[in-house]
Design a protein around this motif. Structure first.
Motif, PDB file in Angstrom:
ATOM      1  N   GLU A  94      -8.064   1.223  -1.803  1.00  0.00           N
ATOM      2  CA  GLU A  94      -7.439   2.510  -2.130  1.00  0.00           C
ATOM      3  C   GLU A  94      -6.531   2.388  -3.355  1.00  0.00           C
ATOM      4  OE1 GLU A  94      -4.861   6.119  -0.028  1.00  0.00           O
ATOM      5  OE2 GLU A  94      -5.557   4.456   1.217  1.00  0.00           O
ATOM      6  N   LEU A  95      -5.779   1.268  -3.430  1.00  0.00           N
ATOM      7  CA  LEU A  95      -4.918   1.052  -4.602  1.00  0.00           C
ATOM      8  C   LEU A  95      -5.768   0.856  -5.858  1.00  0.00           C
ATOM      9  CD1 LEU A  95      -2.300  -1.351  -2.976  1.00  0.00           C
ATOM     10  CD2 LEU A  95      -1.953   1.053  -3.581  1.00  0.00           C
ATOM     11  N   ALA A 103      -7.170   4.068  -7.108  1.00  0.00           N
ATOM     12  CA  ALA A 103      -6.131   4.877  -7.766  1.00  0.00           C
ATOM     13  C   ALA A 103      -5.790   4.345  -9.156  1.00  0.00           C
ATOM     14  CB  ALA A 103      -4.871   4.912  -6.892  1.00  0.00           C
ATOM     15  N   HIS A 110       0.841  -1.194   0.000  1.00  0.00           N
ATOM     16  CA  HIS A 110       0.000   0.000   0.000  1.00  0.00           C
ATOM     17  C   HIS A 110       0.878   1.247   0.000  1.00  0.00           C
ATOM     18  CE1 HIS A 110      -2.259   3.220   2.154  1.00  0.00           C
ATOM     19  NE2 HIS A 110      -3.200   2.867   1.312  1.00  0.00           N
ATOM     20  N   THR A 153       0.856   3.803  -3.115  1.00  0.00           N
ATOM     21  CA  THR A 153       0.318   5.159  -2.988  1.00  0.00           C
ATOM     22  C   THR A 153       1.404   6.223  -3.121  1.00  0.00           C
ATOM     23  OG1 THR A 153       0.444   4.942  -0.576  1.00  0.00           O
ATOM     24  CG2 THR A 153      -1.685   4.491  -1.590  1.00  0.00           C
TER      25      THR A 153
END
Lengths: 217, 217
Positions: B192-193, B196, B147, B151
């Protein structure tokens, strides 16, 4: 502090201390291919404590020794490693490491900040049986690796930096306070390297380069 | 076995396992400058266990979890690391690691051989509360580092190897058995990855190379 904030602080600390893997020490790993970093050094110390605890001068709580060893170098994320024989670096080491402890452990919730900080303080003070044994293990481990690199590859940081056998023994004398058995191991390792003539060539770039060429060729 | 032979076996084991520092994993350390090795990984897992134990689904003996995590990957000295998503490698992993355990733990005196082997067996079986939490931590740690690398740097082994979000969650589902709180963390990291767009570019050398150039430039 909410439960979510508590967890976020814990995860931030755990990601931040990952940087300990980038802090280089003087010691060469077995194979002599590169220098050791402080994170893997801390793992190795914990294993030494688990396997060698029976040789402590006084009975110790091994789990407590292991906890102390796992956290005692975390300050190096900010403060870096200070070579054992670097007099100038060691003069400023305490102040640099105190500031590092404040910042790094401060990422944690207050109860865990206090808990891990207490482990570090106990190690630094060296006043409990567990701290004396932890400090003995912390000194023994580089001796074992330097003995390996010296006897197998003819290289090592002591020879590169002109450190004498007497200075090595003086520096590592605290091993005797934690374990007389392991102090005998330290003395035997240093004597074997000395008998092999490795210290005699120390302190000259020529001597160091000559040995390196012999290893490569 | 004499006391001297016992000590010699212990020291031989401790020098031999130093080679774990040379076993590379797929995960990138923070900074994404290089891949993680298994020795420093084991240190990091122990710290995760110490700091996150309150989130275990059942109360655990943290010291026992730490001991298990410190030894559970020692077999990789001989067997190497097997990438979590390498199907062929995982088919032969058990046999390779059993042979490694016999040789490496066999360097120790018999009582310590049995003690450390039992810790490894407990981790592998995953049947105690401590083993379930240890296995949860072992799966969580690469997710945290992936992560971070994703990010901050837009890179990571999942994207390089075309691993989908669904496969990451399937692989790491055992986290839920050790800690529902940490399973939520895993899901949030992967989401979240995914949001993105990092997984979308996965599996193509072009996508991976493009991201790497962007990081460098």
């Amino acid at each position: 502090m909410s439960a979510a904030e508590r967890l976020a602080g814990q995860l931030a600390f755990l990601v931040e201390i990952d940087r300990l893997k980038q802090v280089e020490r003087m010691t060469l790993i077995t194979g002599a291919s590169r220098r050791e970093n402080t994170a893997e050094h801390s793992w190795h110390l914990a294993l030494l404590a688990m396997v060698l605890a029976e040789h402590a001068n006084q009975p110790v709580d091994v789990a407590h020794v292991v906890r102390m060893l796992l956290v005692h170098d975390i300050v190096e994320v900010d403060a870096g490693d200070t070579f054992a024989y670097d007099t100038a670096g060691n003069a400023t080491k305490v102040a640099r490491e105190q500031a590092a402890a404040d910042r790094l452990y401060g990422l944690l919730p207050a109860d865990q900040h206090a808990e891990l900080r207490a482990l570090w303080d106990e190690f630094e003070s060296g006043e409990t049986a567990e701290a004396r044994f932890a400090r003995a293990v912390d000194r023994l481990q580089p001796v074992l690796l330097n003995h390996h690199a010296g006897t197998v590859f003819g290289v090592g940081p002591w020879f590169d930096h002109g450190v004498s056998p007497a200075r090595v023994l003086e520096r590592n004398a605290p091993v005797a306070q934690g374990s007389s058995v392991l102090w005998d191991v330290v003395q035997a390792c240093v004597a074997e390297l000395d008998d092999a003539g490795l210290f005699e060539q120390a302190g000259t770039a020529q001597g160091s380069q000559r040995r390196k060429r012999e290893v490569v060729s």
